[in-house]
Design a protein around this motif. Sequence first.
Motif, short mmCIF file in Angstrom:
data_model
loop_
_atom_site.label_atom_id
_atom_site.label_comp_id
_atom_site.label_asym_id
_atom_site.label_seq_id
_atom_site.Cartn_x
_atom_site.Cartn_y
_atom_site.Cartn_z
N VAL A 114 94.01 1.91 8.74
CA VAL A 114 93.54 3.12 8.06
C VAL A 114 93.23 2.82 6.60
N GLU A 169 103.03 1.33 14.15
CA GLU A 169 102.54 2.26 13.13
C GLU A 169 102.15 1.51 11.86
N VAL A 210 94.41 8.26 17.06
CA VAL A 210 94.58 9.38 16.12
C VAL A 210 93.58 10.46 16.50
N VAL A 266 92.51 10.99 8.98
CA VAL A 266 91.59 10.50 10.01
C VAL A 266 91.31 11.61 11.02
N LEU A 273 98.94 11.51 15.29
CA LEU A 273 99.14 10.19 15.87
C LEU A 273 99.55 10.33 17.34
N CYS A 321 86.70 4.39 13.46
CA CYS A 321 87.46 5.32 12.65
C CYS A 321 86.51 6.32 11.99
N LEU A 353 98.70 0.30 12.36
CA LEU A 353 97.77 1.41 12.24
C LEU A 353 97.56 1.79 10.78
N HIS A 354 98.65 1.78 10.01
CA HIS A 354 98.55 2.11 8.59
C HIS A 354 97.64 1.12 7.87
N TYR A 406 96.99 8.21 8.15
CA TYR A 406 96.27 8.60 9.37
C TYR A 406 96.03 10.11 9.44
N LEU A 437 90.36 8.10 15.58
CA LEU A 437 90.48 6.65 15.52
C LEU A 437 90.73 6.14 16.93
#
Length: 227
Positions: free
Chosen positions: A196, A189, A172, A207, A177, A220, A192-193, A204, A210
């Motif tokens: 986060v 994803e 990120v 962010v 993304l 992060c 990743l979620h 994200y 990351l």
Amino acid sequence: MATAFLRTVILYFLIMAGLRLMGKRQIGELEPSELVLTMMLSDLATVPMQDFGIPLLSGVIPIFTLLSLSMLLSQLSLRSLRFRRVLCGSPTVLIDHGKLRQGAMRKNRFTIDELLEELRAQGISNLSDVKFAILENSGQLSVLPWPTAQPPTAKDLNVKPEDSVALPVILVNDGRLICQNLKQCGKSEEWLHQQVQRQGLATYRDVFLLTLDSGGKINCIAKEESA
């Protein structure tokens, strides 16, 4: 006004393409031929930008000619060591086995003050600590100290350190993304979620940066709230 804008954009991208052909170098690392080419390209581009009475082709054609000539010279230098030596020159040894070569310094117009300054920049305060000092074609000074003046390495100390270096991959970047990198890491994803949310962030887009390294470590950094 539109003409000035269009001419400037065309010449800008043309110069950028030419500089990309020269490779990723800093100004201080350019060979003499590359430095001359850079200066000539900038001068050729500014004339048609400022004088609308000069046809755009009067600037574009010389630029293309110089770029073509530069590529030709690069190919010749790759194929012929003698031509490369003539075009780019050859490195000069200024200090050989601790002995200062004064003739080589005079030939390259390299003063003792400049030599000491370069040595200090590399953490060396005494000439007697230097085994070799080589003036490269780019003007940079490569310094090789005597083994006794070098800091000990893990090999010298018979130590076997663990290989803890891991290359991080950006997933990120400023709320955006990087799908290609996420796929390259074999992550989804959804994964990743979840990461986060563990950082206390909703998505994200909150962010700033990351990263995920090859060891699985996640770094992060959340976005700061704008004032």
